[in-house]
Enzyme design. Structure first.
Site, PDB file in Angstrom:
ATOM      1  N   HIS A   1      72.545 -38.339 -74.653  1.00 36.12           N
ATOM      2  CA  HIS A   1      73.700 -37.887 -73.969  1.00 36.12           C
ATOM      3  C   HIS A   1      73.698 -37.491 -72.501  1.00 36.12           C
ATOM      4  CE1 HIS A   1      72.113 -33.812 -75.238  1.00 36.12           C
ATOM      5  NE2 HIS A   1      72.563 -33.467 -74.272  1.00 36.12           N
TER       6      HIS A   1
ATOM      7  N   HIS B   1      73.069 -32.861 -66.853  1.00 30.71           N
ATOM      8  CA  HIS B   1      71.769 -33.598 -67.076  1.00 30.71           C
ATOM      9  C   HIS B   1      71.706 -34.462 -67.975  1.00 30.71           C
ATOM     10  CE1 HIS B   1      72.785 -30.417 -70.714  1.00 30.71           C
ATOM     11  NE2 HIS B   1      72.221 -31.568 -71.291  1.00 30.71           N
TER      12      HIS B   1
ATOM     13  N   GLU C   1      66.736 -33.484 -70.226  1.00 26.93           N
ATOM     14  CA  GLU C   1      66.411 -32.652 -71.310  1.00 26.93           C
ATOM     15  C   GLU C   1      65.770 -33.794 -72.535  1.00 26.93           C
ATOM     16  OE1 GLU C   1      70.101 -31.793 -73.557  1.00 26.93           O
ATOM     17  OE2 GLU C   1      69.072 -30.878 -75.361  1.00 26.93           O
TER      18      GLU C   1
HETATM   19  C1  LIG Z   1      73.988 -27.538 -76.030  1.00 28.93           C
HETATM   20  C2  LIG Z   1      72.701 -27.189 -76.214  1.00 28.93           C
HETATM   21  C3  LIG Z   1      71.741 -28.090 -75.645  1.00 28.93           C
HETATM   22  C4  LIG Z   1      71.684 -29.557 -76.072  1.00 28.93           C
HETATM   23  O1  LIG Z   1      71.291 -29.576 -77.185  1.00 28.93           O
HETATM   24  O2  LIG Z   1      72.253 -30.497 -75.598  1.00 28.93           O
HETATM   25  C5  LIG Z   1      72.119 -28.144 -73.855  1.00 28.93           C
HETATM   26  O3  LIG Z   1      72.138 -29.193 -73.496  1.00 28.93           O
HETATM   27  S1  LIG Z   1      71.954 -26.613 -73.277  1.00 28.93           S
HETATM   28  C6  LIG Z   1      72.500 -26.892 -71.748  1.00 28.93           C
HETATM   29  C7  LIG Z   1      72.138 -25.684 -70.589  1.00 28.93           C
HETATM   30  N1  LIG Z   1      70.924 -25.473 -70.725  1.00 28.93           N
HETATM   31  C8  LIG Z   1      70.030 -25.584 -69.653  1.00 28.93           C
HETATM   32  O4  LIG Z   1      70.339 -26.232 -68.578  1.00 28.93           O
HETATM   33  C9  LIG Z   1      68.678 -24.956 -69.837  1.00 28.93           C
HETATM   34  C10 LIG Z   1      67.795 -25.658 -68.750  1.00 28.93           C
HETATM   35  N2  LIG Z   1      68.376 -25.219 -67.269  1.00 28.93           N
HETATM   36  C11 LIG Z   1      67.766 -24.348 -66.588  1.00 28.93           C
HETATM   37  O5  LIG Z   1      67.138 -23.530 -66.825  1.00 28.93           O
HETATM   38  C12 LIG Z   1      68.489 -24.047 -65.129  1.00 28.93           C
HETATM   39  O6  LIG Z   1      69.862 -24.404 -65.269  1.00 28.93           O
HETATM   40  C13 LIG Z   1      67.564 -24.534 -63.939  1.00 28.93           C
HETATM   41  C14 LIG Z   1      67.819 -25.991 -63.919  1.00 28.93           C
HETATM   42  C15 LIG Z   1      66.322 -23.978 -63.989  1.00 28.93           C
HETATM   43  C16 LIG Z   1      68.630 -24.325 -62.744  1.00 28.93           C
HETATM   44  O7  LIG Z   1      69.148 -23.108 -62.842  1.00 28.93           O
HETATM   45  P1  LIG Z   1      69.693 -22.452 -61.312  1.00 28.93           P
HETATM   46  O8  LIG Z   1      69.961 -20.917 -61.651  1.00 28.93           O
HETATM   47  O9  LIG Z   1      70.969 -23.498 -61.098  1.00 28.93           O
HETATM   48  O10 LIG Z   1      68.341 -22.541 -60.448  1.00 28.93           O
HETATM   49  P2  LIG Z   1      68.581 -22.844 -59.000  1.00 28.93           P
HETATM   50  O11 LIG Z   1      69.598 -22.247 -58.343  1.00 28.93           O
HETATM   51  O12 LIG Z   1      67.168 -21.941 -58.660  1.00 28.93           O
HETATM   52  O13 LIG Z   1      68.102 -24.205 -58.563  1.00 28.93           O
HETATM   53  C17 LIG Z   1      67.108 -24.592 -58.348  1.00 28.93           C
HETATM   54  C18 LIG Z   1      66.997 -26.194 -57.617  1.00 28.93           C
HETATM   55  O14 LIG Z   1      67.407 -27.123 -58.679  1.00 28.93           O
HETATM   56  C19 LIG Z   1      68.822 -27.382 -58.477  1.00 28.93           C
HETATM   57  N3  LIG Z   1      69.380 -27.714 -59.582  1.00 28.93           N
HETATM   58  C20 LIG Z   1      70.067 -26.752 -60.485  1.00 28.93           C
HETATM   59  N4  LIG Z   1      70.600 -27.324 -61.540  1.00 28.93           N
HETATM   60  C21 LIG Z   1      70.440 -28.510 -61.492  1.00 28.93           C
HETATM   61  C22 LIG Z   1      70.978 -29.625 -62.013  1.00 28.93           C
HETATM   62  N5  LIG Z   1      71.605 -29.620 -63.237  1.00 28.93           N
HETATM   63  N6  LIG Z   1      70.498 -30.957 -61.511  1.00 28.93           N
HETATM   64  C23 LIG Z   1      69.958 -31.354 -60.590  1.00 28.93           C
HETATM   65  N7  LIG Z   1      69.751 -30.131 -59.715  1.00 28.93           N
HETATM   66  C24 LIG Z   1      69.603 -28.929 -60.261  1.00 28.93           C
HETATM   67  C25 LIG Z   1      69.495 -26.533 -57.552  1.00 28.93           C
HETATM   68  O15 LIG Z   1      70.440 -27.038 -56.679  1.00 28.93           O
HETATM   69  C26 LIG Z   1      68.198 -26.003 -56.541  1.00 28.93           C
HETATM   70  O16 LIG Z   1      68.251 -27.134 -55.390  1.00 28.93           O
HETATM   71  P3  LIG Z   1      67.706 -26.606 -54.103  1.00 28.93           P
HETATM   72  O17 LIG Z   1      69.152 -25.613 -53.524  1.00 28.93           O
HETATM   73  O18 LIG Z   1      67.551 -27.813 -53.476  1.00 28.93           O
HETATM   74  O19 LIG Z   1      66.615 -25.346 -53.972  1.00 28.93           O
HETATM   75 CO   LIG Z   2      72.266 -31.357 -73.395  1.00 29.37          CO
END
Ligand SMILES: CC[C@@H](C(=O)O)C(=O)SCCNC(=O)CCNC(=O)[C@H](O)C(C)(C)COP(=O)(O)OP(=O)(O)OC[C@H]1O[C@@H](n2cnc3c(N)ncnc32)[C@H](O)[C@@H]1OP(=O)(O)O
Ligand SMILES: [Co+2]
Length: 134
Positions: A7, A79, A130
């Protein structure tokens, strides 16, 4: 290592509105909403012939998509989910290559009842990845 694209996920501020957009405007088949408190999201799947689109709305006070939506208030692509045959083998190989596995590094059960893991976007060309074991 990678199998099919399972997905593409889109984080949205209003799940009912996004569901109506896909169902009524784009004419797609959509699932009922599913609340997943263990993942901090409510999810709707848009069923396409070759893959799915996962619409995600934050659930609870500590949602992992909250910061993303604060940065992208209209929503956006969150994602990509790829299928793997053995998630532990995939995880250990990626870890050995230096990739960061998010959370405690252990698979959780995802929306399809299968084990899932997330990989840090900074290690994968700026894209949150993922993995889902099929
Ligand atoms: C429905 C269940 C399951 C399924 O079966 O399909 C799912 O899909 S659940 C979906 C939701 N769950 C998750 O996303 C779990 C994993 N994600 C995380 O742990 C956090 O979202 C993260 C990835 C660690 C980011 O958390 P955040 O609080 O936004 O962290 P930061 O602000 O520190 O971000 C660090 C850095 O990374 C960039 N970033 C964040 N998210 C994304 C993204 N989705 N895509 C691309 N880049 C991302 C963010 O912009 C920061 O960059 P800089 O500003 O340059 O440092
Ligand atoms: Co998902």
């Amino acid at each position: 290592m990678l199998g099919k694209l399972n997905h593409v996920a889109i984080a949205v501020p209003d799940l009912a509105r996004a569901t109506a957009l896909y169902r009524d405007t784009l004419g797609a088949r959509v699932s009922a909403p599913q609340a997943l408190p263990g993942h901090g999201v409510t999810v709707v799947f848009v069923e396409l012939d070759n893959t799915k689109v996962e619409l995600l709305e934050p659930l609870g006070t500590d949602s992992p998509i909250a910061a993303f939506l604060a940065r992208n208030p209209d929503g956006g692509m969150h994602h990509l989910c790829y299928e793997v045959e053995d998630i532990i083998v995939a995880r250990d190989r990626l870890k050995a290559d230096g990739a960061r596995i998010l959370g405690d590094g252990e698979p959780k059960i995802g929306a399809h009842g299968k084990p899932v893991l997330f990989l840090h976007p900074k290690d994968f060309a700026g894209t949150l990845v993922e993995l889902e074991q099929v």
